[in-house]
Design a protein around this motif. Structure first.
Motif, PDB file in Angstrom:
ATOM      1  N   ILE A 198       0.868  -1.181   0.000  1.00 35.65           N
ATOM      2  CA  ILE A 198       0.000   0.000   0.000  1.00 35.65           C
ATOM      3  C   ILE A 198       0.903   1.228   0.000  1.00 35.65           C
ATOM      4  CG2 ILE A 198      -1.768   1.306   1.263  1.00 35.65           C
ATOM      5  CD1 ILE A 198      -2.638  -1.328   2.583  1.00 35.65           C
ATOM      6  N   ALA A 199       0.636   2.154  -0.910  1.00 44.17           N
ATOM      7  CA  ALA A 199       1.444   3.373  -0.980  1.00 44.17           C
ATOM      8  C   ALA A 199       0.688   4.536  -0.381  1.00 44.17           C
ATOM      9  CB  ALA A 199       1.795   3.690  -2.433  1.00 44.17           C
ATOM     10  N   GLN A 200       1.262   5.163   0.622  1.00 38.98           N
ATOM     11  CA  GLN A 200       0.686   6.386   1.187  1.00 38.98           C
ATOM     12  C   GLN A 200       1.178   7.535   0.319  1.00 38.98           C
ATOM     13  OE1 GLN A 200      -0.765   9.485   2.638  1.00 38.98           O
ATOM     14  NE2 GLN A 200       1.443   9.582   2.902  1.00 38.98           N
ATOM     15  N   VAL A 201       0.258   8.134  -0.450  1.00 37.87           N
ATOM     16  CA  VAL A 201       0.654   9.197  -1.384  1.00 37.87           C
ATOM     17  C   VAL A 201       0.113  10.561  -0.969  1.00 37.87           C
ATOM     18  CG1 VAL A 201       0.887   7.627  -3.354  1.00 37.87           C
ATOM     19  CG2 VAL A 201      -1.340   8.660  -2.884  1.00 37.87           C
ATOM     20  N   GLY A 238       2.212  -1.149  -9.858  1.00 44.46           N
ATOM     21  CA  GLY A 238       1.563  -2.384  -9.419  1.00 44.46           C
ATOM     22  C   GLY A 238       1.229  -2.442  -7.938  1.00 44.46           C
ATOM     23  N   TYR A 239       1.181  -1.295  -7.288  1.00 44.18           N
ATOM     24  CA  TYR A 239       0.779  -1.280  -5.869  1.00 44.18           C
ATOM     25  C   TYR A 239      -0.670  -1.737  -5.729  1.00 44.18           C
ATOM     26  CZ  TYR A 239       4.950   0.670  -3.749  1.00 44.18           C
ATOM     27  OH  TYR A 239       6.214   0.825  -3.270  1.00 44.18           O
ATOM     28  N   ASP A 240      -0.959  -2.493  -4.662  1.00 46.98           N
ATOM     29  CA  ASP A 240      -2.287  -3.075  -4.483  1.00 46.98           C
ATOM     30  C   ASP A 240      -3.346  -2.040  -4.116  1.00 46.98           C
ATOM     31  OD1 ASP A 240      -1.684  -6.102  -4.630  1.00 46.98           O
ATOM     32  OD2 ASP A 240      -0.107  -5.265  -3.364  1.00 46.98           O
ATOM     33  N   ALA A 241      -2.924  -0.976  -3.478  1.00 44.24           N
ATOM     34  CA  ALA A 241      -3.862   0.087  -3.103  1.00 44.24           C
ATOM     35  C   ALA A 241      -3.064   1.343  -2.807  1.00 44.24           C
ATOM     36  CB  ALA A 241      -4.663  -0.314  -1.868  1.00 44.24           C
ATOM     37  N   ILE A 242      -3.768   2.473  -2.829  1.00 50.77           N
ATOM     38  CA  ILE A 242      -3.129   3.705  -2.355  1.00 50.77           C
ATOM     39  C   ILE A 242      -3.806   4.106  -1.045  1.00 50.77           C
ATOM     40  CG2 ILE A 242      -2.438   4.537  -4.633  1.00 50.77           C
ATOM     41  CD1 ILE A 242      -4.782   6.581  -4.425  1.00 50.77           C
ATOM     42  N   SER A 243      -3.137   4.951  -0.323  1.00 47.72           N
ATOM     43  CA  SER A 243      -3.700   5.496   0.895  1.00 47.72           C
ATOM     44  C   SER A 243      -3.368   6.975   0.885  1.00 47.72           C
ATOM     45  CB  SER A 243      -3.073   4.787   2.105  1.00 47.72           C
ATOM     46  OG  SER A 243      -3.627   5.269   3.302  1.00 47.72           O
ATOM     47  N   ALA A 244      -4.220   7.788   1.474  1.00 44.55           N
ATOM     48  CA  ALA A 244      -3.923   9.221   1.500  1.00 44.55           C
ATOM     49  C   ALA A 244      -4.321   9.801   2.842  1.00 44.55           C
ATOM     50  CB  ALA A 244      -4.653   9.946   0.370  1.00 44.55           C
ATOM     51  N   VAL A 245      -3.370  10.489   3.428  1.00 43.90           N
ATOM     52  CA  VAL A 245      -3.619  11.166   4.696  1.00 43.90           C
ATOM     53  C   VAL A 245      -4.609  12.304   4.444  1.00 43.90           C
ATOM     54  CG1 VAL A 245      -1.760  12.892   4.475  1.00 43.90           C
ATOM     55  CG2 VAL A 245      -2.407  12.056   6.755  1.00 43.90           C
ATOM     56  N   GLU A 254     -11.299  10.096  -8.412  1.00 40.11           N
ATOM     57  CA  GLU A 254     -11.701  10.297  -9.818  1.00 40.11           C
ATOM     58  C   GLU A 254     -10.513  10.260 -10.770  1.00 40.11           C
ATOM     59  OE1 GLU A 254     -15.717  12.978  -9.010  1.00 40.11           O
ATOM     60  OE2 GLU A 254     -13.844  13.967  -9.583  1.00 40.11           O
ATOM     61  N   ASN A 255      -9.337  10.433 -10.211  1.00 36.62           N
ATOM     62  CA  ASN A 255      -8.159  10.521 -11.077  1.00 36.62           C
ATOM     63  C   ASN A 255      -7.196   9.351 -10.989  1.00 36.62           C
ATOM     64  OD1 ASN A 255      -8.011  13.268 -12.547  1.00 36.62           O
ATOM     65  ND2 ASN A 255      -8.818  13.723 -10.519  1.00 36.62           N
ATOM     66  N   VAL A 256      -7.293   8.577  -9.926  1.00 33.22           N
ATOM     67  CA  VAL A 256      -6.365   7.449  -9.766  1.00 33.22           C
ATOM     68  C   VAL A 256      -7.167   6.144  -9.748  1.00 33.22           C
ATOM     69  CG1 VAL A 256      -4.583   6.397  -8.331  1.00 33.22           C
ATOM     70  CG2 VAL A 256      -4.792   8.887  -8.407  1.00 33.22           C
ATOM     71  N   GLU A 257      -6.871   5.275 -10.692  1.00 32.91           N
ATOM     72  CA  GLU A 257      -7.631   4.022 -10.794  1.00 32.91           C
ATOM     73  C   GLU A 257      -7.064   2.955  -9.877  1.00 32.91           C
ATOM     74  OE1 GLU A 257      -8.469   2.713 -14.818  1.00 32.91           O
ATOM     75  OE2 GLU A 257      -8.301   4.807 -15.472  1.00 32.91           O
ATOM     76  N   ASN A 258      -7.322   3.140  -8.603  1.00 32.56           N
ATOM     77  CA  ASN A 258      -6.867   2.153  -7.622  1.00 32.56           C
ATOM     78  C   ASN A 258      -7.752   2.269  -6.383  1.00 32.56           C
ATOM     79  OD1 ASN A 258      -5.298   0.183  -6.394  1.00 32.56           O
ATOM     80  ND2 ASN A 258      -3.351   1.193  -6.860  1.00 32.56           N
ATOM     81  N   ILE A 296     -13.156   4.104  -2.556  1.00 36.28           N
ATOM     82  CA  ILE A 296     -12.690   4.074  -1.164  1.00 36.28           C
ATOM     83  C   ILE A 296     -13.050   2.731  -0.532  1.00 36.28           C
ATOM     84  CG2 ILE A 296     -12.964   5.106   1.130  1.00 36.28           C
ATOM     85  CD1 ILE A 296     -12.622   7.746  -0.070  1.00 36.28           C
ATOM     86  N   VAL A 297     -12.031   2.048  -0.031  1.00 39.32           N
ATOM     87  CA  VAL A 297     -12.255   0.693   0.491  1.00 39.32           C
ATOM     88  C   VAL A 297     -12.024   0.583   1.995  1.00 39.32           C
ATOM     89  CG1 VAL A 297     -11.725  -0.419  -1.720  1.00 39.32           C
ATOM     90  CG2 VAL A 297      -9.886  -0.086  -0.025  1.00 39.32           C
ATOM     91  N   GLY A 298     -11.594   1.658   2.636  1.00 40.92           N
ATOM     92  CA  GLY A 298     -11.389   1.526   4.076  1.00 40.92           C
ATOM     93  C   GLY A 298     -10.620   2.683   4.673  1.00 40.92           C
TER      94      GLY A 298
END
Ligand code: HMN
Length: 294
Positions: A77-80, A99-106, A127-131, A160-162
């Protein structure tokens, strides 16, 4: 989203004395997490990675190294997130491509953004990142407190998954779990793993799992199999360790222990303005290492 569940180390990043990323050390820490700590995944670019002290290109470099070293062996998971939404989107696309499985954002921080501004930030990212995206809520460091209504609105956004929930508010955690069965909730405070798992979180993400991953897995599993006594015993020992680490300086001490664990002869520096470990701290870190980890 099911397969994102599990125990993640919030990846610590070693720097060289000049502030650049110590790539060799970073690869060793990643291997240590996979091979010795047996973690399910890595959370790359979190506070533990000193991410908010870095420039965009350095963040990309770390995301690349982590993927290159871990390949598909574990979840990534990448915190971007940051308060620069254009950079957030660029990094989100970058890691998705990697190929990151998900992104995360603070949550966006520093300015006191209102609930609509926070909502629109996440809306624009999704809307802009397909993950898949995991919200990162850490009120202690950002000052951004979200209530159940805010989460409800955000969880309706399709990607948003969690949430990575780094808060000691267990009432809110209980309310969130009850209300949103489909969302993934990751616990963020390692010292509160027992009550978090008792509240049915789907996983946990933390800094101390880099060195205390095995014990933390035992805590997780013991609560899951209803052995609360055993879980508490290991949590008690774990918290003796965590409180000693916090007293001696969180990142400095964890990095010292990692340096010992991976046998690096180069010091794992912190990124300025984070202070470097002093001789006295090293001595105490060595004691902690001998007592709890070795
Ligand atoms: C990250 O973003 O890198 C971490 O996942 C944040 C994580 O929740 C840590 N929180 C803070 O450092 C504030 C915890 O692992 C924390 O370090 C640990 O519970 C000791 O307090």
């Amino acid at each position: 989203r099911e397969d994102l569940k599990g125990l993640y180390s919030a990846l610590l990043v070693p720097f060289n004395e000049d502030g650049s990323v110590n790539e060799e050390g970073l690869r060793k820490i990643i291997r240590h997490n996979i091979d010795k700590m047996k973690i399910d995944g890595l959370y790359v670019g979190g506070s533990s990675g000193e991410n908010f002290l870095l420039g965009k290109e350095e963040k990309k470099q770390i995301f690349e190294i982590a993927k290159d070293e871990a390949k598909d062996q574990i979840k990534l998971i990448a915190q971007v997130g940051s308060s620069n939404i254009y950079e957030v989107i660029e990094l989100g696309k970058f890691v998705t491509e990697l190929g990151y499985d998900a992104i995360s954002a603070v949550t966006p921080f520093y300015y006191r953004f209102n609930a609509d501004e926070v909502y629109n930030y996440y809306k624009e990212i999704t809307e802009n990142v397909e993950n898949d995206l995991i919200i990162y809520s850490i009120p202690l460091l950002t000052g951004v407190d979200m209530g159940i209504k805010d989460f409800e609105r955000l969880f309706k956004l399709p990607r948003i998954v969690g949430v990575k929930y780094t808060s000691a508010d267990f009432y809110l955690l209980e309310r969130l779990r009850k209300a949103f069965k489909e969302q993934l909730i990751f616990s963020g405070f390692d010292e509160m793993l027992v009550p978090a798992v008792a509240n049915n979180v789907d996983g946990a993400i933390g800094s101390t799992y880099n060195v205390n991953g095995i014990r933390s897995r035992e805590i997780f599993d013991a609560v899951k199999s209803n052995d609360l006594q055993k879980a508490l015993e290991i949590q008690n020992l774990t918290n003796d360790f965590i409180s000693a680490v916090l007293n001696n300086g969180l990142y400095q001490t964890l990095k010292y222990i990692l340096q010992r664990e991976v046998n690096s002869d180069k010091q794992f520096y912190s990124r300025k303005p984070m202070a470097q470990i002093t001789e006295a701290q090293k001595e105490e870190a060595e004691n902690i290492y001998q007592k709890f980890i070795k």
